[in-house]
Design a protein around this motif. Structure first.
Motif, PDB file in Angstrom:
ATOM      1  N   MET A 153      40.008  34.976  39.635  1.00 46.23           N
ATOM      2  CA  MET A 153      40.545  34.058  40.084  1.00 46.23           C
ATOM      3  C   MET A 153      41.717  33.352  39.142  1.00 46.23           C
ATOM      4  O   MET A 153      41.627  33.415  38.085  1.00 46.23           O
ATOM      5  N   THR A 154      43.000  33.115  39.950  1.00 44.17           N
ATOM      6  CA  THR A 154      43.985  32.562  39.096  1.00 44.17           C
ATOM      7  C   THR A 154      43.718  31.160  38.788  1.00 44.17           C
ATOM      8  O   THR A 154      43.249  30.493  39.481  1.00 44.17           O
ATOM      9  N   GLY A 155      44.247  30.790  37.654  1.00 41.06           N
ATOM     10  CA  GLY A 155      44.469  29.445  37.302  1.00 41.06           C
ATOM     11  C   GLY A 155      45.257  28.633  37.974  1.00 41.06           C
ATOM     12  O   GLY A 155      46.315  29.143  38.693  1.00 41.06           O
ATOM     13  N   PRO A 156      45.658  27.280  37.391  1.00 37.21           N
ATOM     14  CA  PRO A 156      46.735  26.401  38.118  1.00 37.21           C
ATOM     15  C   PRO A 156      48.129  26.968  37.943  1.00 37.21           C
ATOM     16  O   PRO A 156      49.111  26.451  38.417  1.00 37.21           O
ATOM     17  N   GLY A 157      48.465  27.789  36.785  1.00 36.95           N
ATOM     18  CA  GLY A 157      49.572  28.168  36.690  1.00 36.95           C
ATOM     19  C   GLY A 157      49.528  29.251  35.501  1.00 36.95           C
ATOM     20  O   GLY A 157      48.857  29.383  34.636  1.00 36.95           O
ATOM     21  N   GLY A 206      37.421  25.898  42.461  1.00 39.70           N
ATOM     22  CA  GLY A 206      38.032  27.296  43.017  1.00 39.70           C
ATOM     23  C   GLY A 206      36.613  28.261  43.525  1.00 39.70           C
ATOM     24  O   GLY A 206      36.702  28.601  44.872  1.00 39.70           O
ATOM     25  N   ILE A 207      35.585  28.272  42.835  1.00 42.60           N
ATOM     26  CA  ILE A 207      34.386  28.915  43.101  1.00 42.60           C
ATOM     27  C   ILE A 207      33.974  28.417  44.338  1.00 42.60           C
ATOM     28  O   ILE A 207      33.543  28.880  45.199  1.00 42.60           O
ATOM     29  N   LEU A 208      33.980  27.018  44.471  1.00 47.96           N
ATOM     30  CA  LEU A 208      33.220  26.416  45.603  1.00 47.96           C
ATOM     31  C   LEU A 208      34.192  26.430  46.813  1.00 47.96           C
ATOM     32  O   LEU A 208      33.768  26.718  48.029  1.00 47.96           O
ATOM     33  N   GLN A 254      34.956  37.925  44.514  1.00 50.32           N
ATOM     34  CA  GLN A 254      36.262  37.300  44.702  1.00 50.32           C
ATOM     35  C   GLN A 254      36.781  36.420  43.593  1.00 50.32           C
ATOM     36  O   GLN A 254      38.018  36.244  43.683  1.00 50.32           O
ATOM     37  N   ALA A 255      35.812  35.494  43.175  1.00 53.68           N
ATOM     38  CA  ALA A 255      36.297  34.611  42.111  1.00 53.68           C
ATOM     39  C   ALA A 255      36.415  35.318  40.763  1.00 53.68           C
ATOM     40  O   ALA A 255      37.336  34.844  39.857  1.00 53.68           O
ATOM     41  N   GLY A 256      36.301  36.593  40.527  1.00 53.40           N
ATOM     42  CA  GLY A 256      36.401  37.371  39.551  1.00 53.40           C
ATOM     43  C   GLY A 256      35.645  36.986  38.159  1.00 53.40           C
ATOM     44  O   GLY A 256      35.955  37.002  37.260  1.00 53.40           O
ATOM     45  N   TYR A 257      34.344  36.465  38.592  1.00 51.41           N
ATOM     46  CA  TYR A 257      33.383  36.329  37.545  1.00 51.41           C
ATOM     47  C   TYR A 257      32.104  37.219  37.980  1.00 51.41           C
ATOM     48  O   TYR A 257      32.075  37.735  39.196  1.00 51.41           O
TER      49      TYR A 257
END
Length: 200
Positions: free
Chosen positions: A1-5, A18-20, A43-46
């Motif tokens: 999952m990508t972060g905010p920047g 993001g997960i939710l 999908q979240a990358g976890y």
């Protein structure tokens, strides 16, 4: 999952949100029964264990995803309620919906599910508050929706549906900044207002 920047590590709260949102998208597409924690994790990358360590169980993950969607939708309702009834309120609702739909695709997919509450599956029972807030931001009380003209109800459903579908379509073609004016104008037109979207 990508972060905010790029190069910015997301906070724990951002990760959870993001997960939710990913979970909300799976719920909308598959229903609750067929939403797998492993699919959300992938999908979240976890890892699945990582997701469960944050939320405890699939049921708690689902509850949190729906609660987040309700909270997000009710925040737009509050924003719209602060505007003058009529075109200004419609504009505030459309702006809030557009910005959230472009930022949170899972929420957008869940809104489409809320618009179809008669689908009769395990999602419908939980989305009543989302549907109520959606209609409420356009001045329609879900408990007495029939007291609003069919023309207005059709216009609101058409505007929200078009806006949400477009937000999901534009994801691969344009940035949120590029897509936003098109979504706003489409919603504005669907509501029957003439001319350009206010402030465009």
């Amino acid at each position: 999952m990508t972060g905010p920047g790029r190069g910015v590590r997301p906070s724990s709260g951002e990760i959870d949100r993001g997960i939710l949102d990913i979970t909300a998208g799976f719920i909308a597409r598959r229903g609750i029964k067929d939403t797998a924690v492993q699919a959300v994790a992938d999908q979240a990358g976890y890892s699945k264990a990582g997701i469960l360590s944050r939320f405890g169980s699939k049921e708690l993950l689902v509850r949190a995803a729906v609660a987040q969607a309700v909270e997000q939708t009710e925040a737009i309702l509050a924003l719209a309620d602060g505007a003058t009834p009529g075109p200004a309120k419609d504009a505030a609702a459309l702006a809030g919906l557009t910005d959230l739909a472009l930022a949170r695709p899972g929420w957008a997919e869940l809104v489409l599910a809320a618009l179809a509450l008669r689908r009769g599956d395990d999602v419908s029972d939980r989305l009543g508050p989302v549907a109520a807030a959606l209609l409420g931001m356009f001045g329609i009380d879900i408990e007495s929706a029939a007291s609003t003209s069919l023309e207005r109800r059709a216009a609101v459903t058409g505007a929200v549906g078009a806006l949400i579908v477009l937000s999901l379509t534009y994801m691969t073609e344009a940035s949120a900044e590029q897509a936003r004016p098109h979504l706003l104008q489409t919603g504005w037109n669907a509501l029957g207002h003439g001319g350009p979207f206010p402030g465009a």
